[in-house]
Design an enzyme around this catalytic site. Sequence first.
Site, mmCIF file in Angstrom:
data_model
loop_
_atom_site.group_PDB
_atom_site.id
_atom_site.type_symbol
_atom_site.label_atom_id
_atom_site.label_comp_id
_atom_site.label_asym_id
_atom_site.label_seq_id
_atom_site.Cartn_x
_atom_site.Cartn_y
_atom_site.Cartn_z
ATOM 1 N N LYS A 85 -7.284 -1.886 -9.907
ATOM 2 C CA LYS A 85 -7.721 -2.659 -8.845
ATOM 3 C C LYS A 85 -8.931 -1.938 -8.156
ATOM 4 C CE LYS A 85 -6.942 -3.449 -4.027
ATOM 5 N NZ LYS A 85 -7.619 -2.962 -3.013
ATOM 6 N N THR B 154 -5.430 2.063 -7.628
ATOM 7 C CA THR B 154 -6.820 1.746 -6.878
ATOM 8 C C THR B 154 -7.607 2.648 -7.476
ATOM 9 O OG1 THR B 154 -5.696 0.739 -4.959
ATOM 10 C CG2 THR B 154 -7.709 1.584 -4.557
ATOM 11 N N SER C 260 0.872 -1.153 0.073
ATOM 12 C CA SER C 260 -0.036 -0.085 -0.024
ATOM 13 C C SER C 260 0.875 1.233 0.086
ATOM 14 C CB SER C 260 -1.043 -0.196 1.244
ATOM 15 O OG SER C 260 -1.526 1.335 1.506
ATOM 16 N N HIS D 192 -13.136 -3.187 -2.641
ATOM 17 C CA HIS D 192 -12.265 -2.699 -1.412
ATOM 18 C C HIS D 192 -12.516 -3.347 -0.241
ATOM 19 C CE1 HIS D 192 -9.506 0.936 -1.179
ATOM 20 N NE2 HIS D 192 -9.410 0.648 -0.006
ATOM 21 N N TYR E 211 -2.271 5.613 -5.201
ATOM 22 C CA TYR E 211 -3.404 6.491 -5.277
ATOM 23 C C TYR E 211 -2.692 7.692 -6.026
ATOM 24 C CZ TYR E 211 -6.009 3.965 -1.632
ATOM 25 O OH TYR E 211 -6.871 2.849 -0.997
HETATM 26 C C1 LIG Z 1 -7.384 -2.117 6.982
HETATM 27 C C2 LIG Z 1 -7.526 -2.132 5.531
HETATM 28 C C3 LIG Z 1 -6.721 -1.401 4.597
HETATM 29 C C4 LIG Z 1 -6.573 -1.024 3.269
HETATM 30 N N1 LIG Z 1 -5.754 -0.194 2.624
HETATM 31 C C5 LIG Z 1 -5.849 -0.473 1.414
HETATM 32 C C6 LIG Z 1 -4.751 0.364 0.568
HETATM 33 O O1 LIG Z 1 -4.176 1.139 1.273
HETATM 34 N N2 LIG Z 1 -5.068 0.508 -0.672
HETATM 35 C C7 LIG Z 1 -5.813 -0.213 -1.419
HETATM 36 O O2 LIG Z 1 -5.886 -0.475 -2.487
HETATM 37 N N3 LIG Z 1 -6.810 -1.103 -0.807
HETATM 38 C C8 LIG Z 1 -6.590 -1.036 0.572
HETATM 39 N N4 LIG Z 1 -7.579 -1.933 1.318
HETATM 40 C C9 LIG Z 1 -8.406 -2.925 0.552
HETATM 41 C C10 LIG Z 1 -7.611 -4.373 0.387
HETATM 42 O O3 LIG Z 1 -6.633 -4.076 -0.713
HETATM 43 C C11 LIG Z 1 -8.539 -5.250 -0.200
HETATM 44 O O4 LIG Z 1 -9.443 -4.777 -1.531
HETATM 45 C C12 LIG Z 1 -9.699 -5.836 0.555
HETATM 46 O O5 LIG Z 1 -9.625 -5.443 2.009
HETATM 47 C C13 LIG Z 1 -9.942 -7.461 0.691
HETATM 48 O O6 LIG Z 1 -10.645 -7.939 1.228
HETATM 49 P P1 LIG Z 1 -10.535 -8.717 2.375
HETATM 50 O O7 LIG Z 1 -10.103 -7.865 3.852
HETATM 51 O O8 LIG Z 1 -11.823 -9.725 2.736
HETATM 52 O O9 LIG Z 1 -9.504 -9.755 2.092
HETATM 53 C C14 LIG Z 1 -7.465 -2.001 2.499
HETATM 54 C C15 LIG Z 1 -8.225 -2.821 3.399
HETATM 55 C C16 LIG Z 1 -8.098 -2.945 4.788
HETATM 56 C C17 LIG Z 1 -9.019 -4.095 5.391
HETATM 57 C C1 LIG Z 2 -5.429 4.907 4.252
HETATM 58 C C2 LIG Z 2 -6.493 4.537 3.615
HETATM 59 C C3 LIG Z 2 -6.874 5.430 2.270
HETATM 60 C C4 LIG Z 2 -6.209 3.105 2.928
HETATM 61 C C5 LIG Z 2 -7.527 2.271 2.593
HETATM 62 O O1 LIG Z 2 -7.497 2.295 1.434
HETATM 63 C C6 LIG Z 2 -8.613 1.753 3.370
HETATM 64 O O2 LIG Z 2 -8.545 2.153 4.589
HETATM 65 O O3 LIG Z 2 -9.353 1.173 2.953
#
Ligand SMILES: Cc1cc2nc3c(=O)[nH]c(=O)nc-3n(C[C@H](O)[C@H](O)[C@H](O)COP(=O)(O)O)c2cc1C
Ligand SMILES: CC(C)CC(=O)C(=O)O
Length: 383
Positions: free
Chosen positions: A243, A162, A111, A267, A136
């Site tokens: 994504k 993303t 990330s 997401h 991003y």
């Molecule tokens: C705490 C957290 C932070 C995330 N941060 C990002 C991020 O910085 N960038 C991004 O593209 N997706 C982010 N995501 C989304 C994940 O990449 C992913 O699409 C999604 O959580 C997948 O589902 P799962 O948690 O059920 O495996 C985040 C998800 C969580 C739970």
């Molecule tokens: C810091 C956030 C923008 C990261 C993210 O994509 C999320 O929390 O789902």
Amino acid sequence: MQATPILPVCIDDLEHIAKDILPSATWGYYTSGANHEQTLRDNRDAFKRYRLRPRMLRDVSKVTTTTTILGKKARSPLCVAPCAMHKLAHPDGEVATSKAVASHGSVMILSTYSTTALEKVIAAGNPETQYWFQLYVYKDRRVSEKLIRRAEAAGFSALVLTVDAPYLGRRLLDSRNKFSPPPHLRLENFIDSTTDFSSIDSLEKSGDETFGETFGNRGDASLSWEEGIAWLRSITALPIIVKGILTAEDTELAIKHGCSAIIVSNHGGRQLDGTLASIDALPEIVEAAGNRIEVYMDGGVRTGTDIIKALALGAQAVFVARPILYGLAYNGEDGARLTLRLLQDELELGMALAGCRTIDEIGSHLIHSLHKQACNNIPKPKL
Ligand SMILES: Cc1cc2nc3c(=O)[nH]c(=O)nc-3n(C[C@H](O)[C@H](O)[C@H](O)COP(=O)(O)O)c2cc1C
Ligand SMILES: CC(C)CC(=O)C(=O)O
């Protein structure tokens, strides 16, 4: 109340343990979804609406999960999705995750909002493992361009743009908890930013901004297929993976604009609430892609049979996010390794019990869908 399991033997066990360990606001940030969390719940429930049609007596004495992802050999189709702030789960953060993925031998997407500088994360890995950098795009494009240059120099082999977060979704639990990352953590990718990113670099909110506003105020919500992807293409030769795709229409556009792969994702239910579950969106996208572009998925994957179902419906690889955070919270690098090992063991056992010796043998013949709509979209069997 359920007692905490002593020895975690599945991802749900790790989830229970992580809930006990983590501060409640961190737990809320990690696990919650947007609004009423319909999509969050559905990501998991939807897997249960697909049942498996196993084949018998097929000599499964040897099972291998070797595959290719973006043209490179991988030991497993199970990969790690980008997740902000791994150090909220464990002080070793993204370095621990990187080492765990390196021992597993697939792909880690880092990330932008990593709490460890991208150079340190990839340095903890090995050449066998693919590292992709999640991006991003900011209003101040110089910030994004600088991150891309650093990712290129460090050896990241693809950019993951993303596209489902022009603004941050409304996560009600974070608002209730007034979630704000602790000040001792740093978003290290921004530390030496020469542009105006100082407030986010220290994870301090400027003035009364909420976390979502801090994000929203800096992200470029004007990004479009025409301008945004063309801009990225003009400044980097790295493959671009989008994504957050959920429709055939956007799959067509991704191909038209020269993207190298697609991640079907909502997401983790954290952006637009009420979308299709990722596994339900997958068949439409696989059909639209028609072998012109690789399709991966994430969202709600918690068992080996979830992985099998996603592969059977046409995904080339499957990504997990929260399960890695649970593993990290449980036991740092060893915990993240455990997450991957549990899922990998379940995948291998599931393949054997379903009569599949190789990833190529996982085809749509394995799927019985409990909803008719999805049945119509299921791709043709591979066998
Ligand atoms: C705490 C957290 C932070 C995330 N941060 C990002 C991020 O910085 N960038 C991004 O593209 N997706 C982010 N995501 C989304 C994940 O990449 C992913 O699409 C999604 O959580 C997948 O589902 P799962 O948690 O059920 O495996 C985040 C998800 C969580 C739970
Ligand atoms: C810091 C956030 C923008 C990261 C993210 O994509 C999320 O929390 O789902």
